[in-house]
Scaffold this active site. Structure first.
Site, PDB file in Angstrom:
ATOM      1  N   ASN A  13       0.754  -1.205  -0.173  1.00 17.05           N
ATOM      2  CA  ASN A  13      -0.093  -0.072   0.012  1.00 17.05           C
ATOM      3  C   ASN A  13       0.989   1.291   0.050  1.00 17.05           C
ATOM      4  OD1 ASN A  13      -2.737   0.834   2.092  1.00 17.05           O
ATOM      5  ND2 ASN A  13      -2.585   1.177  -0.070  1.00 17.05           N
ATOM      6  N   GLN A  66      -6.462  11.044  -1.530  1.00 20.63           N
ATOM      7  CA  GLN A  66      -6.592   9.871  -2.468  1.00 20.63           C
ATOM      8  C   GLN A  66      -6.453  10.256  -3.967  1.00 20.63           C
ATOM      9  OE1 GLN A  66     -10.059   8.044  -0.097  1.00 20.63           O
ATOM     10  NE2 GLN A  66      -8.833   6.328  -0.311  1.00 20.63           N
ATOM     11  N   CYS A  75      -6.468   6.111   7.143  1.00 26.28           N
ATOM     12  CA  CYS A  75      -5.779   4.865   6.493  1.00 26.28           C
ATOM     13  C   CYS A  75      -4.752   4.262   7.139  1.00 26.28           C
ATOM     14  CB  CYS A  75      -5.103   5.436   5.125  1.00 26.28           C
ATOM     15  SG  CYS A  75      -4.136   4.150   4.277  1.00 26.28           S
ATOM     16  N   ASN A  77      -2.434   1.381   6.892  1.00 25.40           N
ATOM     17  CA  ASN A  77      -1.246   1.420   6.212  1.00 25.40           C
ATOM     18  C   ASN A  77      -0.480   2.702   6.052  1.00 25.40           C
ATOM     19  OD1 ASN A  77      -0.965  -1.396   6.326  1.00 25.40           O
ATOM     20  ND2 ASN A  77      -1.954  -1.555   4.280  1.00 25.40           N
ATOM     21  N   ASN A 185     -15.623   1.056   1.552  1.00 22.78           N
ATOM     22  CA  ASN A 185     -14.538   0.154   0.753  1.00 22.78           C
ATOM     23  C   ASN A 185     -15.461  -1.455   0.875  1.00 22.78           C
ATOM     24  OD1 ASN A 185     -12.058   1.857   0.822  1.00 22.78           O
ATOM     25  ND2 ASN A 185     -13.101   2.303   2.916  1.00 22.78           N
ATOM     26  N   GLU A 203     -10.824  -0.145  -2.730  1.00 20.99           N
ATOM     27  CA  GLU A 203     -10.754   0.932  -2.063  1.00 20.99           C
ATOM     28  C   GLU A 203     -11.373   2.238  -2.530  1.00 20.99           C
ATOM     29  OE1 GLU A 203      -7.594   2.095   0.644  1.00 20.99           O
ATOM     30  OE2 GLU A 203      -6.308   0.451   0.162  1.00 20.99           O
ATOM     31  N   ARG A 204     -12.385   2.881  -1.787  1.00 22.49           N
ATOM     32  CA  ARG A 204     -12.905   3.693  -2.265  1.00 22.49           C
ATOM     33  C   ARG A 204     -12.049   5.236  -2.268  1.00 22.49           C
ATOM     34  NH1 ARG A 204     -16.421   6.703   2.480  1.00 22.49           N
ATOM     35  NH2 ARG A 204     -14.158   6.930   3.505  1.00 22.49           N
ATOM     36  N   CYS A 213      -4.679  -3.325   2.521  1.00 19.28           N
ATOM     37  CA  CYS A 213      -5.471  -2.239   2.918  1.00 19.28           C
ATOM     38  C   CYS A 213      -5.599  -2.226   4.461  1.00 19.28           C
ATOM     39  CB  CYS A 213      -6.911  -2.224   2.681  1.00 19.28           C
ATOM     40  SG  CYS A 213      -8.050  -1.095   3.144  1.00 19.28           S
ATOM     41  N   GLY A 214      -5.186  -1.424   5.302  1.00 17.47           N
ATOM     42  CA  GLY A 214      -4.764  -1.809   6.706  1.00 17.47           C
ATOM     43  C   GLY A 214      -6.268  -1.683   7.328  1.00 17.47           C
TER      44      GLY A 214
END
Length: 276
Positions: A13, A66, A75, A77, A185, A203-204, A213-214
């Site tokens: 990521n 983003q 987020c 990560n 998401n 992911e959105r 995705c963490g």
């Protein structure tokens, strides 16, 4: 003119880190251009970080923009990458990360960078999802999902094998479903045979699948425990980009652990307001 950046990733990521005091007249436009993997540097977002060293432990204010130009409140990560960057800048093994979803503590541990992820919620008003009660294993746009907010909303679905799912086809109708006033998401998971779970996330804001995705990994662990798929603590989660570990403290708060890497440094061109 140009501004310097540092490229980091947490289990694939990846993010550009730019110090918040750099002059960037349109952060959204820069993210749209430079996150593009064909025409830009390529990343899942840009982290604007402001370091405040007078605190103990040091604090860093994190803003994530983003690839679609929008700002995300959290987020996992990305926060771990921000923590690693702040630790390198200050020499501290612990930092506080201020995000739009709250202030989180991060520590350097044997597992890499471990960050607190707050208290997950299934409350429909806080997810948010248009529902009178919590959403557990309900079909939405053809996918049986459970809704949870782990800093951002996630629709979590358990499947037999994540590799058998055409996520780029299945996820968008859920991501944009009318049930979600701010979108969601979409994360799918399958048992790995060793008590953990394999993960894939759409992911959105990225509007596509990411290598990791963490917040999605935490969502899998939280939902798996709630639905009785596991009682493990910690829960190992395996996105395509590497291995993450989710643990829980006695207050029910989750922590997210995994490796972080500093890839390289560079510069990106910033256009003046008259050029935008």
């Amino acid at each position: 003119m140009s501004v310097p950046f540092q490229k980091y990733h947490g289990t694939g990521n990846d993010f550009l880190i730019i110090q918040a005091d750099e002059y960037v007249p349109d952060r959204g436009a820069l993210a749209e251009r430079e996150c593009d993997r064909d025409d830009g540097v390529g990343a899942d977002g840009i982290l604007y970080l402001a370091l405040e060293e007078r605190f103990h432990p040091p604090r860093v204010i994190m803003t994530l923009v983003q690839p679609d130009g929008a700002t995300a409140p959290m987020c996992g990560n990305g926060a771990r990458c921000a923590a690693d960057w702040a630790m390198a800048e200050t020499g501290s093994d612990s930092v506080m990360i201020d995000t739009q979803a709250g202030t989180l503590r991060a520590d350097r541990t044997d597992e890499g960078i471990t960050i607190e992820m707050g208290t997950p919620t299934f409350d429909p008003d806080e997810v948010p999802v248009r529902a009178d009660e919590q959403v557990f294993e309900e079909e939405i746009e053809g996918l049986e999902v459970t809704m949870v907010n782990t800093g951002v909303p996630h629709a979590v679905a358990f499947v037999d094998d994540v590799d058998d799912v055409d996520l780029e086809t299945v996820a968008p109708p859920v991501r944009y479903a009318d049930a979600f006033p701010v979108g969601t998401n979409v994360t799918i998971a399958s048992p790995d045979g060793n008590g953990g779970f394999d993960q894939r996330s759409y992911e959105r804001g990225v509007e596509g699948e990411t290598d990791s995705c963490g917040t999605g990994a935490v969502a899998i662990a939280v939902v798996a425990r709630r639905l009785g798929h596991t009682d493990a603590d910690p829960v190992d989660v395996h996105p395509p980009g590497g291995d993450l570990r989710v643990s829980f403290n006695d207050r029910g708060n989750a922590t997210l652990s995994g490796p972080v890497e500093h890839e390289f440094d560079g510069e990106v061109t910033v256009r003046s307001p008259t050029e935008l």
